[in-house]
Write a protein that holds these residues in place. Sequence first.
Motif, PDB file in Angstrom:
ATOM      1  N   ALA A   1       0.837  -1.190   0.000  1.00  0.00           N
ATOM      2  CA  ALA A   1       0.000   0.000   0.000  1.00  0.00           C
ATOM      3  C   ALA A   1       0.876   1.245   0.000  1.00  0.00           C
ATOM      4  CB  ALA A   1      -0.894  -0.015   1.241  1.00  0.00           C
ATOM      5  N   LYS A   2       0.277   2.412  -0.161  1.00  0.00           N
ATOM      6  CA  LYS A   2       1.007   3.637   0.109  1.00  0.00           C
ATOM      7  C   LYS A   2       1.582   3.541   1.527  1.00  0.00           C
ATOM      8  CE  LYS A   2      -1.974   6.726  -2.621  1.00  0.00           C
ATOM      9  NZ  LYS A   2      -2.929   7.867  -2.517  1.00  0.00           N
ATOM     10  N   THR A   3       2.853   3.889   1.669  1.00  0.00           N
ATOM     11  CA  THR A   3       3.549   3.637   2.926  1.00  0.00           C
ATOM     12  C   THR A   3       4.391   4.839   3.320  1.00  0.00           C
ATOM     13  OG1 THR A   3       3.669   1.261   2.414  1.00  0.00           O
ATOM     14  CG2 THR A   3       5.178   2.094   4.094  1.00  0.00           C
ATOM     15  N   VAL A   4       4.293   5.224   4.594  1.00  0.00           N
ATOM     16  CA  VAL A   4       5.108   6.295   5.148  1.00  0.00           C
ATOM     17  C   VAL A   4       5.984   5.696   6.240  1.00  0.00           C
ATOM     18  CG1 VAL A   4       5.132   8.593   6.197  1.00  0.00           C
ATOM     19  CG2 VAL A   4       3.226   7.923   4.708  1.00  0.00           C
ATOM     20  N   ILE A   5       7.313   5.840   6.094  1.00  0.00           N
ATOM     21  CA  ILE A   5       8.243   5.289   7.076  1.00  0.00           C
ATOM     22  C   ILE A   5       8.922   6.446   7.822  1.00  0.00           C
ATOM     23  CG2 ILE A   5       8.626   3.049   5.980  1.00  0.00           C
ATOM     24  CD1 ILE A   5      11.078   4.183   4.576  1.00  0.00           C
TER      25      ILE A   5
END
Length: 467
Positions: free
Chosen positions: A343-347
């Motif tokens: 999925a769209k992912t923010v780390i």
Amino acid sequence: MTGFISENFLLQSYTARLLYFDYAQDLPIIDYHNHLPPEDIASNRQFNNLAEAWLEDDHYKWRAMRTWGVDEHYCTGNAPAREKFKQWANVVPYTVGNPLYHWTHMELLNPFGIDTLLKGESAAAIYAQANELLQTRDFRVRGLLRQRGVEVVCTTDDPASMLEHHQQCKTRDESLQVLPTFRVDGLLNTTDVAGFNRLLNRLEQASDLAIETFSDFCAALDQRHTYFHHHGCRLSDAGISDFQFVIPDGALVDSAFAALRDGNAVDPDGQRHLASAALVYISKLNAERGWVQQLHLGALRDANSRKVTALGQGRGFDSIGAYHNTLPLCLFLDYLNRNNRLAKTVIYNLNPADNEVFSTMAANFNEGDIRGKVQHGAAWWFLDQKHGIEQHLASVSSLGLLSCFLGMLTDSRSFLSFSRHEYFRRILCNFIGRDVEAGLLPRDMTLLGDIVRRVCYQNAKEYLPFD
């Protein structure tokens, strides 16, 4: 403005000021990660005094007070509010160099209109002036959010929550979206047998499904994920200190889950496989429903065991951890991508030494299908100060595309903390303006203004799949 926080605060060039006042200042706020209590928004809480609004659950301030030698009685204890505020006011002058000094005076100026430096001698007058305003309608919770131009608030919520406060918010104020986030930390903590089972029992009750096997667990997660989706949730979040992802082995996962459900500890290998399988399943749900998933990595939490025993978890005894998350994070993202589950992912990283790792890691999994699909998230927790934000911006811009960055969030429990968006916007405009003044960027205000607008607001609005 006549006090310390001047109109041009942090804006050290003509270009920076032009970018901020013409493009950033008046943009709405999408705060896509915070810890604000949704019940306070639903009830439109009125704070009794400034100490209640400012010190009630602020571990940043508690840490500074303890460091200055203030007794716990005035931090998390039951000292009268006025005394807690006076102790904080005595400490404020000595927070110079810490972002608390900037934040404190920014929050006094906006929304209270107070431009006096806070210290012991000024505490009583400031306390009285702020308290008087807090008794008015515009300074209740919704009024505070309205004054700052907040458009979306994404809270942090237990998957077993019935989200009743979010529903109340929806029916009471259509101009403000208050949306839940599916926070799964505890369901990945397979080292804590009792805590894991308590969460599963709550999950059973909320989903009305018996959870005896890992397959049952997945069914309950799916039910709760669906429930959250129907209530406007489009974000999941996991806070993991030491990320130890492995490609899960089904037999190990099933046996580890059975042992834990029976109240027995499992070995580290079983813990890793079970936690990894749970995270993979949640990621699959995120991809199927078009959610954005967030990973907050690298916090060393609750380090002071004596104080944690006395006061409980999350009371400000945390630090930056030096964990080796690089290979497990790569393995996790690659495994999801290989199986069409990314999925769209923010780390988010908490150790500044990992900035370049996370910026380049994000770019590995951007394949042209979605702009900025995998993001290096905002400077977080101990890094959301001027130096940390500038380091993060340098990493994102030099190793990725600053123009795709989602921008700032408060990560806060305080309704006065939305000054952090202004703080970030000023730092961003100064960061870009500095390069223009140095001849490293063209004075193309149409282009640069567009990038500022995107980072401060438009990227989040387009990237986050809110209805």
